[in-house]
Design a protein around this motif. Structure first.
Motif, mmCIF file in Angstrom:
data_model
loop_
_atom_site.group_PDB
_atom_site.id
_atom_site.type_symbol
_atom_site.label_atom_id
_atom_site.label_comp_id
_atom_site.label_asym_id
_atom_site.label_seq_id
_atom_site.Cartn_x
_atom_site.Cartn_y
_atom_site.Cartn_z
ATOM 1 N N THR A 58 0.840 -1.188 0.000
ATOM 2 C CA THR A 58 0.000 0.000 0.000
ATOM 3 C C THR A 58 0.883 1.249 0.000
ATOM 4 N N SER B 161 -1.236 0.972 -3.655
ATOM 5 C CA SER B 161 -1.115 -0.005 -4.725
ATOM 6 C C SER B 161 0.003 0.394 -5.688
ATOM 7 N N GLY C 181 -1.051 -4.110 -9.079
ATOM 8 C CA GLY C 181 -1.731 -4.096 -7.778
ATOM 9 C C GLY C 181 -2.079 -5.448 -7.195
ATOM 10 N N ARG D 13 -1.785 -9.015 -5.114
ATOM 11 C CA ARG D 13 -1.126 -9.457 -3.888
ATOM 12 C C ARG D 13 -0.662 -10.889 -4.095
ATOM 13 N N TRP E 79 -6.243 -10.308 -6.425
ATOM 14 C CA TRP E 79 -6.315 -9.106 -5.584
ATOM 15 C C TRP E 79 -7.067 -9.416 -4.298
#
Ligand SMILES: [Zn+2]
Ligand SMILES: [Zn+2]
Length: 271
Positions: free
Chosen positions: A67, A69, A73, A75, A242
């Motif tokens: 963070t 992003s 973006g 994860r 995401w």
């Protein structure tokens, strides 16, 4: 010499004196060059204004994002296993907080990545945790930072540990891969799909595209092959790329239903 990072796709390149002239990942029709032109950063710069965003997804599964992003973006997901943890997909940010958190969870025995959009700074992760990176051979040409840690596998399946198997689905990329985790979802099985099978806004459904940012659909035969290959696996839950992009239950039926809807749309039939 610096290993430059493309700002738009987050992929780190082999070290060079000057930033690379172009990013082949972004120039590919499945991606795009940033609206202000090609631009570059470095992991050192990224660490100045980005922080880890680590969240428990379910027992044995931890999300690792950043963070604010960055780039696409996504994860990553750390799957915990008695035979060594697997890092599924990867992010560009890697800092002391992430290294410490991952070590506390047992480290990383192996890294596996769904497709080139998430290759990110995989070599930094491989070196930090002394772990090999498993990529599908069909996508070898998209590796922008070659390294001895990168191991190419071939064919349609590759077991990483008991109950953890890489499955090549193709589609979005020729080597597009998902990870089947048999112990996931309380033993009912989970599929970690990156964006090879994409969780959509209505999270009871998924979709399949050749390009997501440019909205280029996948051919019907590709979608049929993906569903046929997944038929061999049980999974109650499906984790997209995401945070929040998760089909929480009856995910296998959701994939089949979504494929039917998709094929009906391609054929101009009402679903
Ligand atoms: Zn790029
Ligand atoms: Zn992608």
């Amino acid at each position: 010499m610096k290993p430059y990072v493309c700002v738009t796709c987050g992929v780190q390149f082999a070290p060079s004196d000057e930033p690379p002239a172009r990013c082949p990942v972004c120039e590919d029709p499945r991606q795009y060059v940033g609206w202000s032109g090609q631009s570059w950063t470095t992991l050192a710069e990224l660490r100045e204004d980005h922080r880890a965003d680590i969240r428990e997804e379910e027992p044995g599964l931890t999300g690792i994002g950043c963070t604010p992003s960055f780039a696409i973006g996504q994860r990553a997901l750390l799957v915990r296993s008695d035979q060594g943890n697997i890092l599924w997909d990867c992010i560009t940010l890697l800092d002391d907080a992430i290294i410490e958190a991952v070590r506390r969870l047992g480290g990383v025995a192996a890294i596996a990545i769904s497709h080139p959009h998430y290759y990110s700074s995989m070599v930094e992760w491989a070196h930090a945790f002394d772990a090999p990176v498993y990529l599908h051979r069909a996508d070898e040409r998209w590796v922008m930072r070659p390294d001895p840690s990168v191991t190419f596998w071939e064919g349609d399946t590759h077991p990483l540990a008991d109950g953890l198997e890489l499955v090549r689905l193709g589609g979005h990329f020729e080597g597009g891969t998902v990870l089947h985790w048999a112990q996931g979802a309380d033993g009912r099985g989970a599929l970690l799909s990156g964006d090879i099978v994409q969780v959509v806004q209505d999270r009871r459904w998924v979709s399949f595209m050749r390009s997501y940012p440019n909205l280029v659909p996948l051919a019907g035969d590709d979608v049929r092959r993906i569903v046929a290959r997944l038929d061999h696996y049980e999974f109650e839950r499906l984790y997209g790329a995401w945070y929040g992009k998760v089909v929480a239950e009856v995910a296998k039926a959701a994939v089949a239903r979504s494929a039917d809807r998709y094929l009906a749309a391609l054929d101009g039939r009402d679903d």
